[in-house]
Enzyme design. Structure first.
Site, mmCIF file in Angstrom:
data_model
loop_
_atom_site.group_PDB
_atom_site.id
_atom_site.type_symbol
_atom_site.label_atom_id
_atom_site.label_comp_id
_atom_site.label_asym_id
_atom_site.label_seq_id
_atom_site.Cartn_x
_atom_site.Cartn_y
_atom_site.Cartn_z
ATOM 1 N N ARG A 92 0.825 -1.209 0.000
ATOM 2 C CA ARG A 92 0.000 0.000 0.000
ATOM 3 C C ARG A 92 0.852 1.249 0.000
ATOM 4 O O ARG A 92 0.492 2.248 -0.612
ATOM 5 C CB ARG A 92 -0.892 -0.023 1.253
ATOM 6 C CG ARG A 92 -1.515 1.297 1.601
ATOM 7 C CD ARG A 92 -2.652 1.125 2.584
ATOM 8 N NE ARG A 92 -3.607 0.177 2.064
ATOM 9 C CZ ARG A 92 -4.402 -0.589 2.824
ATOM 10 N NH1 ARG A 92 -4.340 -0.511 4.139
ATOM 11 N NH2 ARG A 92 -5.241 -1.427 2.272
ATOM 12 N N TYR A 93 1.954 1.206 0.722
ATOM 13 C CA TYR A 93 2.823 2.379 0.837
ATOM 14 C C TYR A 93 3.993 2.214 -0.124
ATOM 15 O O TYR A 93 4.330 1.099 -0.516
ATOM 16 C CB TYR A 93 3.349 2.476 2.269
ATOM 17 C CG TYR A 93 2.297 2.737 3.311
ATOM 18 C CD1 TYR A 93 1.706 3.995 3.424
ATOM 19 C CD2 TYR A 93 1.900 1.741 4.200
ATOM 20 C CE1 TYR A 93 0.754 4.244 4.406
ATOM 21 C CE2 TYR A 93 0.948 1.985 5.183
ATOM 22 C CZ TYR A 93 0.382 3.243 5.286
ATOM 23 O OH TYR A 93 -0.552 3.489 6.245
ATOM 24 N N ARG A 96 7.329 0.024 1.598
ATOM 25 C CA ARG A 96 7.257 -1.081 2.558
ATOM 26 C C ARG A 96 6.013 -1.927 2.295
ATOM 27 O O ARG A 96 5.024 -1.434 1.757
ATOM 28 C CB ARG A 96 7.243 -0.555 3.994
ATOM 29 C CG ARG A 96 6.147 0.452 4.299
ATOM 30 C CD ARG A 96 6.609 1.354 5.440
ATOM 31 N NE ARG A 96 5.549 2.224 5.955
ATOM 32 C CZ ARG A 96 5.141 3.344 5.389
ATOM 33 N NH1 ARG A 96 5.635 3.723 4.218
ATOM 34 N NH2 ARG A 96 4.202 4.080 5.954
ATOM 35 N N CYS A 105 -2.435 -17.786 15.179
ATOM 36 C CA CYS A 105 -2.077 -16.839 16.228
ATOM 37 C C CYS A 105 -2.095 -17.569 17.563
ATOM 38 O O CYS A 105 -2.738 -18.604 17.702
ATOM 39 C CB CYS A 105 -3.086 -15.697 16.301
ATOM 40 S SG CYS A 105 -3.167 -14.720 14.788
ATOM 41 N N CYS A 109 -8.082 -13.144 18.677
ATOM 42 C CA CYS A 109 -8.671 -11.946 19.292
ATOM 43 C C CYS A 109 -10.021 -11.668 18.649
ATOM 44 O O CYS A 109 -10.126 -11.628 17.421
ATOM 45 C CB CYS A 109 -7.745 -10.764 19.086
ATOM 46 S SG CYS A 109 -6.050 -11.121 19.603
ATOM 47 N N CYS A 112 -10.216 -8.709 16.051
ATOM 48 C CA CYS A 112 -9.203 -8.671 14.992
ATOM 49 C C CYS A 112 -9.735 -8.122 13.666
ATOM 50 O O CYS A 112 -10.776 -8.544 13.175
ATOM 51 C CB CYS A 112 -8.646 -10.070 14.763
ATOM 52 S SG CYS A 112 -7.355 -10.108 13.517
ATOM 53 N N ARG A 114 -8.394 -8.708 10.844
ATOM 54 C CA ARG A 114 -8.273 -9.764 9.823
ATOM 55 C C ARG A 114 -9.001 -11.030 10.249
ATOM 56 O O ARG A 114 -8.612 -12.134 9.866
ATOM 57 C CB ARG A 114 -6.803 -10.068 9.544
ATOM 58 C CG ARG A 114 -6.091 -8.886 8.957
ATOM 59 C CD ARG A 114 -4.834 -9.283 8.187
ATOM 60 N NE ARG A 114 -4.047 -8.079 7.978
ATOM 61 C CZ ARG A 114 -2.954 -7.771 8.682
ATOM 62 N NH1 ARG A 114 -2.459 -8.614 9.563
ATOM 63 N NH2 ARG A 114 -2.351 -6.629 8.476
ATOM 64 N N ASP A 273 -11.100 -0.624 13.986
ATOM 65 C CA ASP A 273 -11.618 -0.591 12.616
ATOM 66 C C ASP A 273 -13.080 -1.036 12.575
ATOM 67 O O ASP A 273 -13.535 -1.782 13.432
ATOM 68 C CB ASP A 273 -10.796 -1.525 11.719
ATOM 69 C CG ASP A 273 -9.337 -1.103 11.615
ATOM 70 O OD1 ASP A 273 -9.087 0.104 11.533
ATOM 71 O OD2 ASP A 273 -8.470 -1.994 11.625
ATOM 72 N N ASP A 310 -6.841 3.891 10.886
ATOM 73 C CA ASP A 310 -6.520 3.241 9.621
ATOM 74 C C ASP A 310 -7.745 3.481 8.737
ATOM 75 O O ASP A 310 -8.831 2.965 9.007
ATOM 76 C CB ASP A 310 -6.239 1.745 9.852
ATOM 77 C CG ASP A 310 -5.112 1.242 8.951
ATOM 78 O OD1 ASP A 310 -4.954 1.793 7.848
ATOM 79 O OD2 ASP A 310 -4.423 0.295 9.348
ATOM 80 N N LYS A 317 -2.797 4.534 7.504
ATOM 81 C CA LYS A 317 -2.882 5.058 8.866
ATOM 82 C C LYS A 317 -2.752 6.577 8.859
ATOM 83 O O LYS A 317 -1.823 7.121 8.277
ATOM 84 C CB LYS A 317 -1.768 4.458 9.717
ATOM 85 C CG LYS A 317 -1.866 2.953 9.834
ATOM 86 C CD LYS A 317 -0.680 2.396 10.592
ATOM 87 C CE LYS A 317 -0.677 0.890 10.583
ATOM 88 N NZ LYS A 317 -0.401 0.327 9.241
HETATM 89 C C1 LIG Z 1 0.522 -0.544 9.027
HETATM 90 C C2 LIG Z 1 0.937 -0.911 7.692
HETATM 91 C C3 LIG Z 1 2.266 -0.752 7.283
HETATM 92 C C4 LIG Z 1 3.328 -0.196 8.201
HETATM 93 O O1 LIG Z 1 3.074 1.130 8.512
HETATM 94 P P1 LIG Z 1 4.064 1.978 9.409
HETATM 95 O O2 LIG Z 1 3.332 3.249 9.619
HETATM 96 O O3 LIG Z 1 5.331 2.130 8.620
HETATM 97 O O4 LIG Z 1 4.300 1.215 10.679
HETATM 98 C C5 LIG Z 1 2.592 -1.117 6.003
HETATM 99 N N1 LIG Z 1 1.668 -1.587 5.143
HETATM 100 C C6 LIG Z 1 0.378 -1.724 5.494
HETATM 101 C C7 LIG Z 1 -0.600 -2.228 4.503
HETATM 102 C C8 LIG Z 1 -0.033 -1.383 6.783
HETATM 103 O O5 LIG Z 1 -1.313 -1.536 7.134
HETATM 104 S S1 SF4 Z 2 -5.167 -9.261 16.531
HETATM 105 FE FE1 SF4 Z 2 -5.653 -10.767 14.935
HETATM 106 S S2 SF4 Z 2 -3.726 -11.180 13.918
HETATM 107 FE FE2 SF4 Z 2 -3.239 -10.214 15.887
HETATM 108 S S3 SF4 Z 2 -2.948 -11.930 17.315
HETATM 109 FE FE3 SF4 Z 2 -5.070 -11.296 17.487
HETATM 110 S S4 SF4 Z 2 -6.153 -12.647 16.072
HETATM 111 FE FE4 SF4 Z 2 -4.000 -12.716 15.507
#
Ligand SMILES: *Cc1c(COP(=O)(O)O)cnc(C)c1O
Ligand code: SF4
Length: 384
Positions: A92-93, A96, A105, A109, A112, A114, A273, A310, A317
């Site tokens: 996305r960025y 990175r 996991c 959670c 979560c 995801r 979220d 986010d 973010k």
């Molecule tokens: C959070 C995240 C990152 C890392 O973001 P930082 O602000 O550099 O910690 C990179 N890619 C995605 C898709 C993210 O959600």
């Molecule tokens: S927040 Fe989601 S990805 Fe992170 S440890 Fe909990 S269940 Fe796993």
């Protein structure tokens, strides 16, 4: 079997294993209905921290009928699937990527983001997908920072994790490797001498841990964090702001202060979220802002994370600050309010005739700060 594997086996994996007084039902919906959609895992260590099923630790992991009473919210609120060029990568960025190496996991959670993939058969990350992810990173020279995530990368066996980390370390343009992990807070026994001595071979390796409540800091978690820090791994913490868990300035201040004592620097405080199955944890943004206001300046700056939202739809973010720190900017003065509510003026050097707007390369940017006439009327009133 290692101790951490034993703790997973001895934990709760089905709702019929929940103790009687942890059973919940609402409007005819039971926990076993929830588990069919969103898997359950409470390892025996984390289970031992739960004093009250409706308390801050219990709520994070005990399935709640509310999870399936709201099925209208998005499954993938951050549109991660749209920014996924190959299955295991979210790019996305510019510089990175997230590399999702597992869907397992130490606990599942309930809040979560995801949860659509965590612990489910469809969400499994195959070895081929990991290979494809490594190739993608190798082929994209702009990627200098990898965030191993998932799921929790520390759920992988040492040798498989080493294969991934060492493959990434061989790629010349990869500068830093980060690991996002819930392990030190929820299954600290997984941090073994063997794991730590493996990771330290691939520096610079950073870790962002995930603690949400001061009761998650125990002698076991302290030991795990100290082992990681002693191996030269800088430790950060990402915390999710949640109703009924930590939406209280005193609780979060204590958490952030205690994290520093185990050498973990608070990094992000996330606004929860809008995730299907997790909406009952959301708090108003004003709650987050007032918590930040009660922490900033009142304790060590080291203890203050960035509060971020986010953005839904994949905006990434975005940091949010209480707007009243900067009361106004213009006419050569920046008017500021400190943590005690006192007002101060900083004489601003001139930009030399060039406005911020001109200096900006992106014509869409508007810097209302350089144009006091476009300021929100409320801000001007406050400045007087
Ligand atoms: C959070 C995240 C990152 C890392 O973001 P930082 O602000 O550099 O910690 C990179 N890619 C995605 C898709 C993210 O959600
Ligand atoms: S927040 Fe989601 S990805 Fe992170 S440890 Fe909990 S269940 Fe796993």
């Amino acid at each position: 079997m290692e101790e951490w594997q034993r703790l997973l086996v001895d934990g709760i994996r089905r709702s019929d294993q929940l103790p009687q007084d942890w059973r919940l039902a609402k409007e005819g919906v039971e926990q076993k209905d929830v588990e069919e959609i969103f898997p359950v895992r409470i390892n025996a260590y984390y289970q031992s921290l739960i004093k009250d099923p409706m308390g801050p630790i219990g709520r994070q992991v005990i399935p709640d009928p509310e999870e399936i009473m709201d099925m209208d919210s998005p499954l993938d609120p951050l549109s991660e699937d749209e920014d996924s060029p190959v299955p295991a990568i979210v790019h996305r960025y510019p510089d990175r990527v997230l590399f999702l190496v597992t869907n397992q996991c130490p606990i599942y959670c309930r809040y979560c983001t995801r949860k659509r993939m965590i612990g489910t058969p469809e969400g499994v990350v195959t070895r081929d997908e990991v290979e494809e992810g490594i190739s993608y990173i190798r082929e994209h020279q702009e990627i200098r920072d990898i965030i191993l995530s998932g799921g929790d990368p520390l759920m992988l066996k040492d040798d498989y994790l080493e294969y991934i980390v060492s493959s990434l370390r061989e790629i010349p343009h990869v500068e830093i490797i980060r690991i996002g992990s819930r392990v030190p807070s929820s299954l600290p026994q997984r941090v073994t001498p063997a794991l730590v001595s493996m990771l330290r071979k691939y520096h610079p390796v950073y870790m962002n841990l995930h603690f949400n409540h001061p009761d998650e800091i125990t002698p076991e978690t302290s030991l795990a964090c100290n082992m990681l820090a002693d191996a030269g791994i800088p430790l950060g913490c990402q915390t999710v702001l949640m109703k009924g868990v930590n939406d209280d300035p005193a609780v979060l201040k204590k958490l952030f202060q205690k994290l520093l004592t185990i050498r973990v620097k608070p990094y992000y405080l996330y606004q929860a979220d809008l995730t299907r199955g997790a909406n009952h944890f959301r708090t108003p943004v004003s709650t987050g802002l007032s918590i930040m206001r009660e922490i900033q300046g009142h304790t060590s700056g080291m203890a203050v994370p960035h509060y971020v939202i986010d953005a839904p739809g994949g905006g990434g973010k975005i940091p949010v600050l209480p707007s009243d720190y900067m009361i106004s900017m213009g006419d050569g003065d920046v008017v500021l309010k400190n943590y005690e509510g006192k007002i101060f003026t900083y004489p601003d050097p001139s930009t030399g005739g060039e406005t911020m707007e001109k200096a900006s390369s992106d014509g869409n940017d508007t810097y209302r700060e350089t144009h006091p006439q476009t300021m929100h009327p409320g801000m001007i009133d406050e400045a007087r």
